[in-house]
Design a protein around this motif. Structure first.
Motif, PDB file in Angstrom:
ATOM      1  N   ALA A  41      32.700  32.128  40.716  1.00 23.39           N
ATOM      2  CA  ALA A  41      33.469  32.908  41.697  1.00 23.39           C
ATOM      3  C   ALA A  41      32.567  33.130  42.905  1.00 23.39           C
ATOM      4  O   ALA A  41      31.628  33.920  42.864  1.00 23.39           O
ATOM      5  N   LYS A  43      32.828  34.561  45.667  1.00 22.62           N
ATOM      6  CA  LYS A  43      32.757  35.802  46.436  1.00 22.62           C
ATOM      7  C   LYS A  43      31.524  36.613  46.085  1.00 22.62           C
ATOM      8  O   LYS A  43      31.051  37.409  46.880  1.00 22.62           O
ATOM      9  N   ALA A  44      30.971  36.411  44.876  1.00 17.07           N
ATOM     10  CA  ALA A  44      29.755  37.124  44.490  1.00 17.07           C
ATOM     11  C   ALA A  44      28.511  36.426  45.023  1.00 17.07           C
ATOM     12  O   ALA A  44      27.511  37.074  45.355  1.00 17.07           O
ATOM     13  N   ARG A 126      48.947  35.372  38.527  1.00 17.31           N
ATOM     14  CA  ARG A 126      48.043  36.426  38.061  1.00 17.31           C
ATOM     15  C   ARG A 126      48.869  37.548  37.470  1.00 17.31           C
ATOM     16  O   ARG A 126      49.808  38.035  38.108  1.00 17.31           O
ATOM     17  N   HIS A 167      42.424  39.252  35.690  1.00 11.62           N
ATOM     18  CA  HIS A 167      41.063  39.631  36.056  1.00 11.62           C
ATOM     19  C   HIS A 167      41.027  41.147  36.090  1.00 11.62           C
ATOM     20  O   HIS A 167      41.627  41.764  36.963  1.00 11.62           O
ATOM     21  N   GLY A 201      39.511  35.460  34.180  1.00 12.37           N
ATOM     22  CA  GLY A 201      38.944  36.138  35.347  1.00 12.37           C
ATOM     23  C   GLY A 201      37.434  36.234  35.294  1.00 12.37           C
ATOM     24  O   GLY A 201      36.758  35.474  34.590  1.00 12.37           O
ATOM     25  N   GLY A 202      36.904  37.199  36.051  1.00  9.45           N
ATOM     26  CA  GLY A 202      35.458  37.415  36.107  1.00  9.45           C
ATOM     27  C   GLY A 202      35.101  38.766  35.528  1.00  9.45           C
ATOM     28  O   GLY A 202      35.873  39.357  34.769  1.00  9.45           O
ATOM     29  N   GLY A 203      33.907  39.245  35.892  1.00  8.58           N
ATOM     30  CA  GLY A 203      33.447  40.535  35.391  1.00  8.58           C
ATOM     31  C   GLY A 203      32.790  40.456  34.030  1.00  8.58           C
ATOM     32  O   GLY A 203      32.418  41.490  33.468  1.00  8.58           O
ATOM     33  N   GLU A 234      35.846  32.844  35.007  1.00  7.35           N
ATOM     34  CA  GLU A 234      35.378  32.660  36.387  1.00  7.35           C
ATOM     35  C   GLU A 234      34.489  33.818  36.824  1.00  7.35           C
ATOM     36  O   GLU A 234      34.806  34.522  37.784  1.00  7.35           O
ATOM     37  N   PRO A 235      33.353  34.002  36.136  1.00 12.25           N
ATOM     38  CA  PRO A 235      32.448  35.064  36.562  1.00 12.25           C
ATOM     39  C   PRO A 235      31.798  34.717  37.892  1.00 12.25           C
ATOM     40  O   PRO A 235      31.658  33.543  38.244  1.00 12.25           O
ATOM     41  N   GLY A 236      31.408  35.756  38.615  1.00  8.55           N
ATOM     42  CA  GLY A 236      30.606  35.558  39.818  1.00  8.55           C
ATOM     43  C   GLY A 236      29.195  36.042  39.550  1.00  8.55           C
ATOM     44  O   GLY A 236      28.226  35.279  39.566  1.00  8.55           O
ATOM     45  N   GLU A 237      29.099  37.316  39.230  1.00 10.85           N
ATOM     46  CA  GLU A 237      27.792  37.932  39.002  1.00 10.85           C
ATOM     47  C   GLU A 237      26.937  37.181  37.989  1.00 10.85           C
ATOM     48  O   GLU A 237      25.738  37.016  38.185  1.00 10.85           O
ATOM     49  N   TYR A 331      26.580  39.712  45.538  1.00 11.80           N
ATOM     50  CA  TYR A 331      27.271  40.691  46.383  1.00 11.80           C
ATOM     51  C   TYR A 331      26.341  41.264  47.461  1.00 11.80           C
ATOM     52  O   TYR A 331      26.425  42.450  47.794  1.00 11.80           O
TER      53      TYR A 331
HETATM   54  C1  LIG Z   1      35.762  39.302  41.744  1.00 10.84           C
HETATM   55  C2  LIG Z   1      36.526  38.285  40.995  1.00 10.84           C
HETATM   56  C3  LIG Z   1      35.836  37.417  40.127  1.00 10.84           C
HETATM   57  C4  LIG Z   1      34.348  37.506  39.880  1.00 10.84           C
HETATM   58  O1  LIG Z   1      33.980  38.749  39.380  1.00 10.84           O
HETATM   59  P1  LIG Z   1      32.463  39.102  38.973  1.00 10.84           P
HETATM   60  O2  LIG Z   1      32.519  40.563  38.723  1.00 10.84           O
HETATM   61  O3  LIG Z   1      31.584  38.756  40.129  1.00 10.84           O
HETATM   62  O4  LIG Z   1      32.133  38.313  37.761  1.00 10.84           O
HETATM   63  C5  LIG Z   1      36.595  36.475  39.462  1.00 10.84           C
HETATM   64  N1  LIG Z   1      37.944  36.379  39.638  1.00 10.84           N
HETATM   65  C6  LIG Z   1      38.619  37.188  40.464  1.00 10.84           C
HETATM   66  C7  LIG Z   1      40.097  37.033  40.610  1.00 10.84           C
HETATM   67  C8  LIG Z   1      37.941  38.170  41.176  1.00 10.84           C
HETATM   68  O5  LIG Z   1      38.611  38.994  41.992  1.00 10.84           O
END
Ligand SMILES: *Cc1c(COP(=O)(O)O)cnc(C)c1O
Length: 371
Positions: A41, A43-44, A126, A167, A201-203, A234-237, A331
């Motif tokens: 992801a 955005k992170a 979603r 997510h 999703g992510g997180g 789809e993690p970002g962090e 981030y």
């Molecule tokens: C923010 C987000 C992610 C990534 O989340 P992280 O907390 O960085 O792992 C993945 N999918 C969606 C739809 C998001 O909004």
């Protein structure tokens, strides 16, 4: 930390490619054990200069809009390109459909609005399982005010939809995922007929010390067994967790109202906005919690609240000293701004070959965004 900070231009980020690789190997382990697909992801973490080294371990990128999708397509070209946005712009949609191979819509109606222009992309909706275990409303897509995802009461699956995504997690372990999956199953199992992929999703804080990977794998296996579909994460962090530093220099030290103030050449508001937004107190590498010297670390900006926090040291600080904040890859760069005319931190990488400058910034980067 195994590099010499004295020669770096401050403020700067230093991303340790060895720590990124360590994270990627953990994520790849989950792929291998479960057959799930894992996306970055962006955005992170959109540090595209290291995408070539990340690409072998994952299946592609996901994005929040056209620009991130383009970046994923250009810089991780062999991977899949996913996109989710709460609403798509009509004037961008054709380019989005040519760029992304998986498009996630916020509602069935958004999908129907663009359904005849998706150019063969695999489309998903979603959903909002209305279950979340986190305390920060600002990061909770299941709160009563949330606009993100479709609730079961409003759900239907138009023809042509192949996937669902939820997510709901933020920096959480797999027990929270397991409970969320239970809520998802209760509310959305009846929509899974004919669905070919489910994105969790992510997180997922998969690369954090102590994260329960076995449980994650059990949850994924359970979903695959139950629905017979492909599972995406789809993690970002998790990709760049604890893999980067922010190096800053002490500009001044003085006492006011009994407080020892340190002015750094970095700003929470500009360079680590989550410190103020979340809020949280970032780790500092040479902090000594029992140290005799306590300082309030603040920014050289006009914002009174632009403080990073109070930290203790075992030694007295001096003008010109350098401090190193940890976990600064995620981030941060993606959220930077030049409020107060602050400079953007330069970006370095470090590997066994040493430190390398990958990007410098100057006055033109400040001026160039204004008119
Ligand atoms: C923010 C987000 C992610 C990534 O989340 P992280 O907390 O960085 O792992 C993945 N999918 C969606 C739809 C998001 O909004």
């Amino acid at each position: 930390m195994t590099f010499d900070i004295s020669s770096l231009h401050t403020p700067c980020y230093v991303v340790d490619k060895r720590l990124i690789r360590r994270n990627m190997e953990i994520l790849d382990g989950v792929r291998r054990r479960t057959g799930a697909k894992i996306l970055l992801a962006q955005k992170a973490f959109s540090m595209w200069s290291v995408y070539p080294e990340m690409a072998p371990y994952i299946d592609g990128t996901t994005s929040s809009g056209l620009y991130e999708a383009r970046l994923g397509r250009e810089e991780m070209p062999d991977g899949q390109v996913h996109i989710f946005s709460p609403a798509y712009r009509d004037d961008e949609f054709d380019e989005i459909a040519s760029t992304a191979d998986h498009i996630v819509f916020n509602t069935p109606a958004q999908y129907l609005r663009f359904a005849d222009r998706t150019k063969g992309a695999s489309c998903a909706i979603r959903v909002d399982p209305e279950y979340s275990e986190q305390e920060h409303e600002i990061y909770d897509p299941c709160s009563p005010l949330s606009r993100l995802g479709t609730r079961a009461a409003d759900m239907y699956v138009p023809e042509g939809i192949e996937g669902l995504l939820f997510h709901t997690l933020c920096e959480q372990d797999s027990d929270a995922l397991e409970h969320t999956v239970q809520a998802f199953n209760e509310k959305f199992a009846r929509y899974m007929e004919g669905i070919r992929w489910l994105d969790l999703g992510g997180g997922h804080h998969i690369t954090r010390e102590g994260y329960d990977i076995d449980r994650l794998c059990r949850v994924i296996d359970g979903l695959r067994e139950r629905y017979g579909c492909e599972i995406y994460l789809e993690p970002g962090e998790a990709h760049a967790l604890n893999a980067g530093y922010l190096v800053t220099e002490v500009l001044d030290i003085f006492v006011k109202n009994g407080i020892h103030h340190v002015i750094l050449d970095t700003s929470a508001a500009c360079h680590m906005p989550d410190v103020l937004e979340m809020p949280y107190r970032p780790p500092l590498t040479d902090e000594d919690k029992d140290g005799a010297y306590e300082y309030m670390l603040g920014a050289p900006t006009c914002l009174a609240g632009d403080r990073i926090g109070s930290y203790r040291f075992s030694r007295e600080l001096h003008i010109g000293d350098r401090l190193v904040f940890g976990d600064m890859a995620i981030y941060t760069m993606v959220k930077n701004n030049t409020f107060n005319g602050m400079s953007l931190p330069w970006i370095y990488t470090v590997s066994d070959e040493g430190v390398q400058l990958v990007r410098s910034f100057g006055y033109e980067d400040f001026k160039g965004r204004l008119s």
